[in-house]
Design a protein around this motif. Structure first.
Motif, mmCIF file in Angstrom:
data_model
loop_
_atom_site.group_PDB
_atom_site.id
_atom_site.type_symbol
_atom_site.label_atom_id
_atom_site.label_comp_id
_atom_site.label_asym_id
_atom_site.label_seq_id
_atom_site.Cartn_x
_atom_site.Cartn_y
_atom_site.Cartn_z
ATOM 1 N N LEU A 278 35.685 34.051 37.349
ATOM 2 C CA LEU A 278 36.428 35.201 37.862
ATOM 3 C C LEU A 278 37.732 35.316 37.083
ATOM 4 O O LEU A 278 38.718 34.655 37.388
ATOM 5 C CB LEU A 278 36.703 35.020 39.356
ATOM 6 N N THR B 269 33.442 39.617 42.369
ATOM 7 C CA THR B 269 34.287 40.281 41.379
ATOM 8 C C THR B 269 35.727 39.816 41.549
ATOM 9 O O THR B 269 36.068 39.132 42.510
ATOM 10 C CB THR B 269 34.257 41.816 41.541
ATOM 11 N N ILE C 142 38.475 45.977 37.719
ATOM 12 C CA ILE C 142 37.523 45.070 38.366
ATOM 13 C C ILE C 142 36.601 44.453 37.316
ATOM 14 O O ILE C 142 36.063 45.156 36.459
ATOM 15 C CB ILE C 142 36.690 45.817 39.422
ATOM 16 N N THR C 143 36.431 43.126 37.401
ATOM 17 C CA THR C 143 35.498 42.437 36.509
ATOM 18 C C THR C 143 34.527 41.606 37.342
ATOM 19 O O THR C 143 34.870 41.083 38.393
ATOM 20 C CB THR C 143 36.230 41.515 35.522
ATOM 21 N N GLU C 144 33.327 41.487 36.843
ATOM 22 C CA GLU C 144 32.269 40.765 37.541
ATOM 23 C C GLU C 144 32.294 39.286 37.187
ATOM 24 O O GLU C 144 32.651 38.908 36.071
ATOM 25 C CB GLU C 144 30.922 41.380 37.138
#
Length: 403
Positions: free
Chosen positions: A85, A119, A126-128
């Motif tokens: 994350l 996320t 937003i990043t996965e």
């Protein structure tokens, strides 16, 4: 000052394998709620008693048997572990981890959870997670694929290979006839304590909570069942063991369990899951107005023609569907009952045949429409009612600045 909302996922300390009381980023959600935090004493042990005569008497009298619900539905609740994350750690660590909950929704290996469990970041940042794992109550732990996530509703769909696993899909319920005071149960992994049960009642319905984008999720369920960090993504169950929603947030001033919990309602969850299955993403229609709900005293103070509806306060500086259709915002700010009101804008009272009385009504009325659909807004302007056709756009990942 009202505390910002927090999310109920826990952060996994990489070196010590300890679960912190935060969600990786205490300010992940820009609302007035906070991640679910309740005292550990409020969470039942993973093996709740089923033998007490008092418990049996309560179950018989109310039809609500938490032990039976736990025994039947517990195996379908899982712990979700996310790794990689990027934005989760304030230190800039690009490989921090998080922990939340989830539940099986099909025998094909589909798992529902919160978007913020898998996320990090907000809006267009937003990043996965790079890696996601799902742990079952029988000790099995498998890798999961993120099929997609809906940051507007805070819902994510995961997929695992079902081979060799004994999957227990949880049935979806309905919030159509949900009543305040109805008993509910929450199962999840608060503070990493897997397969924990807490019980309570529905405290309120039709609440609005902030999403990961700044737009609100409407129709949320409020409950006093303990929902702590790590409960995020787990199910809120009714007396039949059917899923009423996905536990997501807690609103608290102290950071402990004195707050109230919120769950994303099951009808919103089902809509997200259906689109994620199909396209891996969820699209929402976008009108592009900032509005305030009217009430009789406001209407009297400003001599308005109606006392129900939403008064357009601002429009995005960059434009948008409403602005392009000629909808006007207020031009003069006046304080009334300690709140600022921007006077002079249109009042929206309907979308097609759906009456609009407040902001939640407007959001709900737009949900069935696809981006690109043309709708008719029923408005009041200068005291007169008229219809305005608007071609809806697609909701952006962040609320555009007004101007």
């Amino acid at each position: 000052m009202t505390p910002r909302p927090k999310l109920a996922a826990a952060t996994l300390a990489a070196a010590a394998v300890l679960f912190t009381a935060g969600c990786g980023d205490d300010d992940k959600s820009a609302s007035t709620s906070s991640p679910a935090t309740a005292p550990a004493s409020a969470v039942a042990d993973a093996t709740p008693s089923t033998s007490g005569s008092a418990d049996e008497a309560v179950a018989k009298a109310t039809g609500f048997d938490p032990s039976a619900i736990y025994k039947r539905e517990g195996p379908g609740v899982v712990t979700v572990i996310s790794a990689g994350l990027k934005a989760a750690a304030a230190s800039g660590d690009d490989d921090s981890a998080g922990l939340g909950s989830g539940f099986v929704i099909s025998s094909d290996g589909e798992i529902a959870t919160n978007a913020h469990v898998v996320t990090s970041g907000e809006g267009d940042k937003i990043t996965e997670a790079k890696r996601v794992y799902v742990k079952f109550s029988d000790g099995n732990e498998v890798e999961a694929k993120v099929v997609g996530f809906d940051p507007f509703a805070d819902v994510a769909l995961l997929k695992i290979a079902p081979t060799g696993l004994d999957l227990r899909p949880l049935p979806f319920g309905s919030v159509k006839n949900l009543k305040v005071g109805a008993p509910v149960a929450a199962i999840g992994s608060p503070f990493g304590e897997e397969q924990s049960l807490s019980v309570g009642v529905i405290s309120a319905t039709e609440r609005s909570i902030q999403s990961l984008t700044g737009f609100s999720t409407t129709g949320a369920i409020q409950t006093d069942a303990a929902i702590n960090h790590g409960n995020s993504g787990g199910p809120l169950l009714d007396a039949n063991g059917d899923v009423l929603g996905i536990n997501s947030q807690i609103r608290t001033e102290s950071g402990d369990g004195t707050g109230v919990g919120f769950a994303v309602p099951v009808d919103v969850v089902k809509r997200s899951i259906d689109q994620l299955r199909k396209d891996g993403q969820v699209r929402y229609a976008y009108l592009g107005v900032s509005s305030r709900a009217l009430y009789p005293q406001v209407a009297e103070r400003f001599d308005l023609p109606v006392d129900k509806g939403v008064w357009v306060q601002e429009l995005p500086k960059s434009g948008g569907p409403a602005k392009e259709a000629g909808i006007t915002a207020g031009t003069r700010e006046v304080t009334f009952q300690e709140l600022p009101w921007t006077v002079g804008g249109d009042i929206i009272v309907g979308v097609d045949d759906t009456p609009i009385e407040d902001d939640a009504d407007l959001a709900q009325a737009l949900l069935p429409f696809e981006p690109g659909t043309t709708v008719t807004l029923k408005i009041y302007r200068d005291g007169k009612q008229q219809d305005v056709e608007v071609k809806l756009g697609e909701r952006p990942l962040a609320v555009p600045p007004a101007g």
